[in-house]
Design a protein around this motif. Sequence first.
Motif, PDB file in Angstrom:
ATOM      1  N   UNK A 185       7.725 -10.332  -3.255  1.00 25.16           N
ATOM      2  CA  UNK A 185       7.356  -9.958  -4.746  1.00 25.16           C
ATOM      3  C   UNK A 185       5.781  -8.979  -4.496  1.00 25.16           C
ATOM      4  N   UNK A 186       5.063  -9.475  -3.612  1.00 24.39           N
ATOM      5  CA  UNK A 186       3.823  -8.559  -3.717  1.00 24.39           C
ATOM      6  C   UNK A 186       4.103  -7.239  -3.200  1.00 24.39           C
ATOM      7  N   UNK A 187       4.775  -7.260  -2.046  1.00 22.57           N
ATOM      8  CA  UNK A 187       5.299  -5.945  -1.394  1.00 22.57           C
ATOM      9  C   UNK A 187       6.231  -5.000  -2.382  1.00 22.57           C
ATOM     10  N   UNK A 188       6.960  -5.409  -3.175  1.00 23.63           N
ATOM     11  CA  UNK A 188       7.516  -4.624  -4.188  1.00 23.63           C
ATOM     12  C   UNK A 188       6.651  -4.258  -5.498  1.00 23.63           C
ATOM     13  N   UNK A 189       5.638  -5.174  -5.618  1.00 21.41           N
ATOM     14  CA  UNK A 189       4.666  -4.769  -6.551  1.00 21.41           C
ATOM     15  C   UNK A 189       3.934  -3.762  -6.182  1.00 21.41           C
ATOM     16  N   UNK A 190       3.344  -3.658  -4.982  1.00 23.86           N
ATOM     17  CA  UNK A 190       2.526  -2.559  -4.400  1.00 23.86           C
ATOM     18  C   UNK A 190       3.367  -1.184  -4.386  1.00 23.86           C
ATOM     19  N   UNK A 194       5.246   3.855  -6.474  1.00 22.16           N
ATOM     20  CA  UNK A 194       5.850   5.224  -5.597  1.00 22.16           C
ATOM     21  C   UNK A 194       7.293   5.184  -5.721  1.00 22.16           C
ATOM     22  N   UNK A 195       8.107   4.129  -5.840  1.00 18.65           N
ATOM     23  CA  UNK A 195       9.582   3.898  -6.097  1.00 18.65           C
ATOM     24  C   UNK A 195      10.032   4.626  -7.305  1.00 18.65           C
ATOM     25  N   UNK A 196       9.213   4.225  -8.380  1.00 16.89           N
ATOM     26  CA  UNK A 196       9.456   4.870  -9.883  1.00 16.89           C
ATOM     27  C   UNK A 196       9.309   6.058  -9.690  1.00 16.89           C
ATOM     28  N   UNK A 197       8.107   6.772  -9.206  1.00 19.20           N
ATOM     29  CA  UNK A 197       8.068   8.246  -8.995  1.00 19.20           C
ATOM     30  C   UNK A 197       9.052   8.662  -8.377  1.00 19.20           C
ATOM     31  N   UNK A 198       9.483   8.318  -7.409  1.00 15.98           N
ATOM     32  CA  UNK A 198      10.293   8.770  -6.327  1.00 15.98           C
ATOM     33  C   UNK A 198      11.842   8.811  -7.204  1.00 15.98           C
ATOM     34  N   UNK A 199      12.214   7.784  -7.984  1.00 12.45           N
ATOM     35  CA  UNK A 199      13.295   7.878  -8.767  1.00 12.45           C
ATOM     36  C   UNK A 199      13.290   8.793  -9.851  1.00 12.45           C
ATOM     37  N   UNK A 200      12.123   9.071 -10.539  1.00 15.34           N
ATOM     38  CA  UNK A 200      12.063  10.040 -11.444  1.00 15.34           C
ATOM     39  C   UNK A 200      11.932  11.595 -10.838  1.00 15.34           C
ATOM     40  N   UNK A 201      11.597  11.643  -9.647  1.00 15.40           N
ATOM     41  CA  UNK A 201      11.736  13.037  -9.061  1.00 15.40           C
ATOM     42  C   UNK A 201      13.252  13.256  -8.737  1.00 15.40           C
ATOM     43  N   UNK A 202      14.124  12.190  -8.349  1.00 20.76           N
ATOM     44  CA  UNK A 202      15.694  12.450  -8.087  1.00 20.76           C
ATOM     45  C   UNK A 202      16.108  12.830  -9.306  1.00 20.76           C
ATOM     46  N   UNK A 203      15.835  12.153 -10.386  1.00 27.15           N
ATOM     47  CA  UNK A 203      16.560  12.439 -11.404  1.00 27.15           C
ATOM     48  C   UNK A 203      16.278  13.772 -12.006  1.00 27.15           C
TER      49      UNK A 203
END
Length: 281
Positions: A185-190, A194-203
């Motif tokens: 949970x701590x790792x995914x929260x950190x 970056x994951x959301x930004x990468x997903x937005x870049x892909x979209x």
Amino acid sequence: MLTRTRDFTAQKRPRRVRSRAISALPPLVVSSLEPHEVDLAYSTLVCPTCRTWVPINTPHSSRPKLVPHHTKKAGTDDPVRCPGSYRLVTVDLSVDQWFQRLEEGLTQTAGRRSTRVIRKPKAGSTPAVMQIVGGTVDDKTARKLDEAHVRGCSTCSIRDDKGNMLRAADLASRCTDGRRLAQLAAHTKRLAPARRKAQMDREDFNDRRAWGLRLLHEQQWQNVSEAVADADLRRVRDTLAALIQMLNPRKADAPQLTAWERADLMSAITLLATQEEQLTR
């Protein structure tokens, strides 16, 4: 005085000779040979010295022996006679006995199992559920998994005397699965931003790519649209002219159309005239 020239070419092996010469090698016993190295049906066998098939001279006589032969095939230059020539042969098997031994050998060879050892691969240890889903869940899912584990685990939660959960225990006091879920949970929260930004870049990239493909398709269609429209117009006009000619034939002796056929032609002509009007706009 005439001298005879020596022939250095190996001649065809004779099947019957009348020479009294006998090889110094011990007699060859047929039963001591392998069944596939003997052919009593044609009175031949494999010479143990040169490993070539050699006929047996008079196999049914009292002293059968191998015919003189060479170590190479017939017709070769510089032939060398095999030391096994004129070797006595002891035929202690009949044709039926030899054939039975040959069949038994073939059966044993066909039924022989392979001696190759195929070892089973060693099975590795099964990873935990947290290790399996660690790279596929997002921060919300990891947090929900951690909360569900804390509610159901007595080691990872601090409860009052009535059994109501007060709060989650410290990381050091949790069980193995509880620590892994808390770390997940701590790792995914950190890594969530970056994951959301990468997903937005892909979209965004996919949207721009789809938009570019639409522009390319429109540009390619504009290059050929006029030629396609002209071809469609010619096709409609040719079909319309052919139907009008069928409706009003030029020859007087042409077959007359029935009322149903004339109605069908008029419907097709009307439809083609409408298409021609739409194409010429």
